[in-house]
Design an enzyme around this catalytic site. Structure first.
Site, PDB file in Angstrom:
ATOM      1  N   ASP A 187       1.634  -4.660   3.392  1.00 15.49           N
ATOM      2  CA  ASP A 187       0.278  -4.969   2.958  1.00 15.49           C
ATOM      3  C   ASP A 187      -0.420  -5.971   3.854  1.00 15.49           C
ATOM      4  O   ASP A 187      -0.542  -7.136   3.477  1.00 15.49           O
ATOM      5  CB  ASP A 187       0.310  -5.509   1.514  1.00 15.49           C
ATOM      6  CG  ASP A 187      -1.063  -5.492   0.869  1.00 15.49           C
ATOM      7  OD1 ASP A 187      -1.994  -4.927   1.468  1.00 15.49           O
ATOM      8  OD2 ASP A 187      -1.207  -6.035  -0.244  1.00 15.49           O
TER       9      ASP A 187
ATOM     10  N   ARG B 122       9.892  -1.829  -0.900  1.00 17.01           N
ATOM     11  CA  ARG B 122       8.505  -1.366  -0.985  1.00 17.01           C
ATOM     12  C   ARG B 122       8.057  -0.678   0.309  1.00 17.01           C
ATOM     13  O   ARG B 122       7.234   0.241   0.292  1.00 17.01           O
ATOM     14  CB  ARG B 122       7.640  -2.595  -1.287  1.00 17.01           C
ATOM     15  CG  ARG B 122       6.178  -2.432  -1.097  1.00 17.01           C
ATOM     16  CD  ARG B 122       5.485  -3.691  -1.572  1.00 17.01           C
ATOM     17  NE  ARG B 122       4.081  -3.667  -1.230  1.00 17.01           N
ATOM     18  CZ  ARG B 122       3.202  -4.581  -1.607  1.00 17.01           C
ATOM     19  NH1 ARG B 122       3.585  -5.591  -2.349  1.00 17.01           N
ATOM     20  NH2 ARG B 122       1.936  -4.488  -1.267  1.00 17.01           N
TER      21      ARG B 122
ATOM     22  N   GLU C  41      -6.140   2.188   8.171  1.00 19.07           N
ATOM     23  CA  GLU C  41      -6.945   1.213   7.439  1.00 19.07           C
ATOM     24  C   GLU C  41      -6.536  -0.178   7.911  1.00 19.07           C
ATOM     25  O   GLU C  41      -5.400  -0.600   7.713  1.00 19.07           O
ATOM     26  CB  GLU C  41      -6.700   1.360   5.928  1.00 19.07           C
ATOM     27  CG  GLU C  41      -7.455   0.364   5.070  1.00 19.07           C
ATOM     28  CD  GLU C  41      -7.183   0.551   3.571  1.00 19.07           C
ATOM     29  OE1 GLU C  41      -7.191   1.702   3.077  1.00 19.07           O
ATOM     30  OE2 GLU C  41      -6.939  -0.465   2.898  1.00 19.07           O
TER      31      GLU C  41
ATOM     32  N   GLU D  34      -0.787   0.399  -7.899  1.00 18.50           N
ATOM     33  CA  GLU D  34      -1.166  -0.851  -8.558  1.00 18.50           C
ATOM     34  C   GLU D  34      -1.935  -0.595  -9.855  1.00 18.50           C
ATOM     35  O   GLU D  34      -2.953  -1.237 -10.130  1.00 18.50           O
ATOM     36  CB  GLU D  34      -1.989  -1.733  -7.608  1.00 18.50           C
ATOM     37  CG  GLU D  34      -1.201  -2.148  -6.376  1.00 18.50           C
ATOM     38  CD  GLU D  34      -1.889  -3.174  -5.485  1.00 18.50           C
ATOM     39  OE1 GLU D  34      -3.123  -3.157  -5.399  1.00 18.50           O
ATOM     40  OE2 GLU D  34      -1.163  -3.978  -4.860  1.00 18.50           O
TER      41      GLU D  34
ATOM     42  N   GLU E 218     -13.445  -8.102  -4.240  1.00 20.46           N
ATOM     43  CA  GLU E 218     -12.001  -8.350  -4.243  1.00 20.46           C
ATOM     44  C   GLU E 218     -11.559  -8.737  -2.836  1.00 20.46           C
ATOM     45  O   GLU E 218     -11.881  -8.046  -1.859  1.00 20.46           O
ATOM     46  CB  GLU E 218     -11.254  -7.102  -4.727  1.00 20.46           C
ATOM     47  CG  GLU E 218      -9.765  -7.353  -4.879  1.00 20.46           C
ATOM     48  CD  GLU E 218      -9.083  -6.373  -5.831  1.00 20.46           C
ATOM     49  OE1 GLU E 218      -9.767  -5.722  -6.656  1.00 20.46           O
ATOM     50  OE2 GLU E 218      -7.841  -6.260  -5.749  1.00 20.46           O
TER      51      GLU E 218
ATOM     52  N   GLU F 208      -7.442 -11.467   3.875  1.00 21.32           N
ATOM     53  CA  GLU F 208      -6.722 -11.714   2.623  1.00 21.32           C
ATOM     54  C   GLU F 208      -5.457 -12.529   2.868  1.00 21.32           C
ATOM     55  O   GLU F 208      -5.129 -13.421   2.091  1.00 21.32           O
ATOM     56  CB  GLU F 208      -6.363 -10.375   1.966  1.00 21.32           C
ATOM     57  CG  GLU F 208      -5.477 -10.551   0.741  1.00 21.32           C
ATOM     58  CD  GLU F 208      -5.092  -9.239   0.065  1.00 21.32           C
ATOM     59  OE1 GLU F 208      -5.582  -8.174   0.472  1.00 21.32           O
ATOM     60  OE2 GLU F 208      -4.291  -9.298  -0.889  1.00 21.32           O
TER      61      GLU F 208
ATOM     62  N   HIS G 269       5.110 -11.851   3.440  1.00 19.95           N
ATOM     63  CA  HIS G 269       4.729 -11.904   2.024  1.00 19.95           C
ATOM     64  C   HIS G 269       5.344 -13.075   1.257  1.00 19.95           C
ATOM     65  O   HIS G 269       5.895 -12.891   0.166  1.00 19.95           O
ATOM     66  CB  HIS G 269       5.061 -10.588   1.322  1.00 19.95           C
ATOM     67  CG  HIS G 269       3.925 -10.133   0.420  1.00 19.95           C
ATOM     68  ND1 HIS G 269       3.257 -10.995  -0.417  1.00 19.95           N
ATOM     69  CD2 HIS G 269       3.343  -8.917   0.250  1.00 19.95           C
ATOM     70  CE1 HIS G 269       2.308 -10.334  -1.057  1.00 19.95           C
ATOM     71  NE2 HIS G 269       2.326  -9.072  -0.672  1.00 19.95           N
TER      72      HIS G 269
HETATM   73  C1  GCV Z   1      -7.999  -3.511  -3.623  1.00 17.27           C
HETATM   74  C2  GCV Z   1      -3.468  -5.557  -1.940  1.00 17.27           C
HETATM   75  C3  GCV Z   1      -4.548  -6.493  -2.401  1.00 17.27           C
HETATM   76  C4  GCV Z   1      -5.368  -5.874  -3.512  1.00 17.27           C
HETATM   77  C5  GCV Z   1      -5.929  -4.538  -3.008  1.00 17.27           C
HETATM   78  C6  GCV Z   1      -4.747  -3.658  -2.606  1.00 17.27           C
HETATM   79  C7  GCV Z   1      -5.205  -2.327  -2.039  1.00 17.27           C
HETATM   80  O1  GCV Z   1      -2.506  -5.410  -2.919  1.00 17.27           O
HETATM   81  O2  GCV Z   1      -3.973  -7.689  -2.809  1.00 17.27           O
HETATM   82  O3  GCV Z   1      -6.410  -6.764  -3.842  1.00 17.27           O
HETATM   83  O4  GCV Z   1      -6.699  -3.917  -3.994  1.00 17.27           O
HETATM   84  O5  GCV Z   1      -4.007  -4.314  -1.612  1.00 17.27           O
HETATM   85  O6  GCV Z   1      -5.295  -2.252  -0.831  1.00 17.27           O
HETATM   86  O7  GCV Z   1      -5.460  -1.405  -2.783  1.00 17.27           O
END
Ligand code: GCV
Length: 678
Positions: free
Chosen positions: A338, A309, A360, A265, A139, A366, A490
């Site tokens: 994010d 958020r 983290e 999520e 992912e 991404e 975003h």
């Molecule tokens: C692993 C974001 C990413 C998701 C990821 C999430 C997370 O939303 O787009 O792909 O999921 O972060 O960190 O849990």
């Protein structure tokens, strides 16, 4: 794993299964050299590994490895004593890290005599998070398939060789933990069959001082165990976890523990059973405790109905401050939304006082151009540390950018981010520049003290490192400028987070998954009002910062649209209006990428042909993407601002309607290849 080429770089990352002619016979431009024909590690102990590495790669005089009680965990000293060099540590891992330190000096061409070095890691836990799925997809991974899962045969020689390289690369940086699977965890990660594979990986990584961890699905007792509930206070559920954890430790006595994404999520969590994050985390912590295992419980939570958020993690976790067991660490993304190109830091870091926390970071890009854009991330992480004291944290995690691509990270320069993560986890006080210089010297074999201003260029390597280092140092800010300057965030395409779609807002998609939720463009201005008159997110920060952020005139301009709905004519420090400044920022970003391409083009005589061409191809994509970002964003926001693009700014070369029809057909598991581009 593709074995037809090998390039570079991370200390020994890329060994040389078939080094190409282009790469030359000297495969040594690595953080540490790998011998092309080495067989998989058969040595057992970490100390043994230190000896093997030195025997194989050290070119200096005799080395003595010494154990001495009372030194810091994983720390070491390196001292020259006459002809000999003595590495002393209290544990085997320290000896290995000392060995790699010495080899790093050697590879960088630095003096290896008269040494008197004392090192210890800032964090005990320096850990990668892999978002790898059992089927081998990754992912937000842009470098091919998983190096661990999918059709990999964990008992094969190939697999052992790849784990050896992975182990060496990490150990050479001091990384000592790895979470092998996606936080969106499939329950089958805990099946006995999958645990056998985990055990095989743990056995291969142990000689490098690396402990393995797993992400778990909170509903595993139901999905794997067949129970009716996963309520963390249910006795049978607790019993199930105890048995499972015992099973794991019978197989992997030094297993590290669990990483948990819960109630986020769509992932299951304790709230599904009316319990809190603390109830869930503590239950797991209790069953891991007898084995010295830990729980890393993520604070990445947000709710569809939330008006902001960015407020959510604080709202869910602050009431639980002080309620977690001592072997729980709350793992918090650097920003509250994010992993955006620029975010304010997550206010939980300064608010929670009684709970161990870790940061983290996302090494995989991404939201920063995937494996196509050259964006060196150390400056972003250091920016975070300018707000959050490293000492207030227990550990550092990085979402890995590693896959089975020939160069492991999809982009040669993406390796520098893996490198930087490891170096900063060891010592967060290292500067971005020093880290970039180390990487450039070891990976490209260039002297970082020299720039490329001299002409004519010498025919071979040894110069030009300074220009590459400064390109790396500028690259993150350039990315912010061409993607999301002045606090915008975003505004990505809904499905892949690669390109711009500030207009993306299909019916039925939850608001916080669409850009208009974040940019809120209208005839008045642009940006999310998080002031006391808006979502009051500023209140989650310490008073002094709250005051600074709350006032549009004191708020740092690079976070203006993060905290304010900024009027188009708001006067900026430059004297320009906000709209004009926005246009200039996008323009600057594009120009910077062109400059990067020019710097790299000039490097041709100094870099091996294969790497030169691969990086050049990516930089060309980056230039085109930067124009795409600029045009899409400015033309779209102009439909709200109704102001002209200033004359001294390069004007868009695309049309808005064309760009709104343009979609890249990729999923979240792929890197866009060059064919997609406009
Ligand atoms: C692993 C974001 C990413 C998701 C990821 C999430 C997370 O939303 O787009 O792909 O999921 O972060 O960190 O849990």
């Amino acid at each position: 794993m593709k074995k037809n080429i090998i390039v570079t770089a991370l200390i020994m990352l890329m060994a040389a299964w078939n080094v190409t002619a282009a790469w030359g016979e000297d495969g040594s431009r690595l953080w540490l050299r790998l011998d092309a024909n080495s067989t998989p590690a058969t040595v057992s102990g970490v100390k043994c590994m230190a000896m093997t590495e030195l025997q194989t790669y050290w070119q200096g005089g005799p080395i003595v490895l010494k154990r001495q009680k009372g030194m810091a965990q994983d720390g070491y000293t390196i001292k020259s004593q006459g002809e000999a060099t003595v590495i002393t540590a209290s544990g085997d891992a320290g000896l290995l890290y000392g060995a790699y330190h010495l080899l790093r000096l050697q590879e960088m061409g630095l003096p290896c005599q008269m040494l008197d070095i004392k090192e210890k890691p800032f964090y005990d836990l320096r850990i990668l998070n892999h978002w790898d799925n059992p089927n081998g997809t990754v992912e937000r991974g842009f470098a091919g398939k998983s190096i661990f899962w999918g059709d990999k045969d964990v008992n094969s020689e190939d697999f052992a060789a790849s784990m050896k390289m992975y182990g060496r690369a990490n150990a050479s940086l001091g990384i000592n933990g790895t979470v092998l699977n996606n936080v969106n965890a499939k329950p089958e990660a805990l099946s006995t069959e999958s645990l056998q594979k985990t055990k095989a990986i743990a056995d291969l990584l142990r000689p490098y001082g690396i402990h393995v961890y797993l992400s778990i699905n909170f509903a595993s007792p139901i999905k794997v165990g067949g129970l009716k509930t996963a309520d963390p206070l249910d006795k049978e559920v607790v019993r199930w976890w105890k048995d499972k954890v015992n099973e794991i430790y019978r197989m992997i006595p030094d297993f590290g523990g669990f990483l948990v994404k819960a109630n986020s999520e769509g992932e299951p969590g304790p709230q599904d059973f009316g319990r809190t994050h603390a109830d869930g985390a503590n239950m797991l912590a209790d069953v891991l405790k007898p084995h010295k295992g830990i729980v890393m419980w993520r604070a990445f939570v947000y709710a569809p109905q939330s008006p902001d958020r960015a407020n959510q993690a604080y709202l869910e976790f602050m009431p639980l401050d002080g309620q977690f067991r001592d072997n729980v660490i709350i793992q918090i993304k650097n920003g509250p939304v994010d992993f955006q190109p620029r975010e304010a830091y997550s206010p939980l870091f300064t608010a929670m006082q009684k709970t161990p926390m870790m940061v983290e970071f996302q090494i995989t890009q991404e939201y920063l151009g995937a494996a196509n854009h050259l964006v060196y991330l150390a400056p972003m992480w250091q920016e975070f540390f300018s707000f959050v004291k490293p000492a207030s944290l227990k550990a550092m995690a990085g979402v890995a950018n590693i896959g089975d691509d020939a160069n492991w990270c999809g982009h040669h320069f993406a390796q520098a981010n893996w490198y930087a993560f490891g170096r900063l986890a060891w010592n967060p006080a290292l500067t971005s520049k020093v880290i970039a210089e180390e990487w450039v010297a070891q990976t490209l074999g260039l002297n970082p003290d020299t720039s490329l201003v001299t002409t004519p260029l010498p025919p071979a390597g040894g110069i030009g490192g300074g220009a590459v280092v400064s390109m790396m140092l500028d690259s993150r800010e350039a990315c912010v400028s061409y993607m999301m300057p002045l606090g915008i965030h975003h505004i990505f395409a809904g499905t892949h987070h690669y390109g711009p779609e500030p207009w993306y807002s299909p019916k039925g998609v939850r608001a916080d998954w669409t850009p208009p939720y974040y940019h809120k463009a209208d005839s008045i201005g642009l940006g999310f009002d998080r002031t006391l008159n808006g979502s009051a997110n500023v209140k989650q920060y310490p008073d002094e910062l709250c005051r600074v952020y709350n006032d549009i005139n004191t708020c740092p301009e690079n976070l203006l649209a993060w905290f304010h709905h900024v009027p188009w004519d708001h006067r900026m420090k430059s004297g320009r209006t906000f709209w004009d400044e926005l246009c200039h920022k996008y323009d600057d970003g594009v120009r910077q990428t062109r400059r990067f391409l020019a710097v790299w083009d000039a490097m041709q005589p100094c870099v091996d042909a294969q790497r030169f061409e691969e990086v050049q191809r990516k930089l060309r994509i980056q230039v085109r993407d930067a124009e795409w970002w600029r045009d899409a964003c400015l033309l779209y926001f102009q439909t709200f601002s109704h102001r002209p693009i200033p004359q001294d700014v390069e004007h868009p070369v695309h049309n808005l309607d064309e760009m709104m029809k343009f979609h890249i057909p990729i999923t979240m598991y792929e890197n866009p290849e060059s064919g997609y581009t406009k």
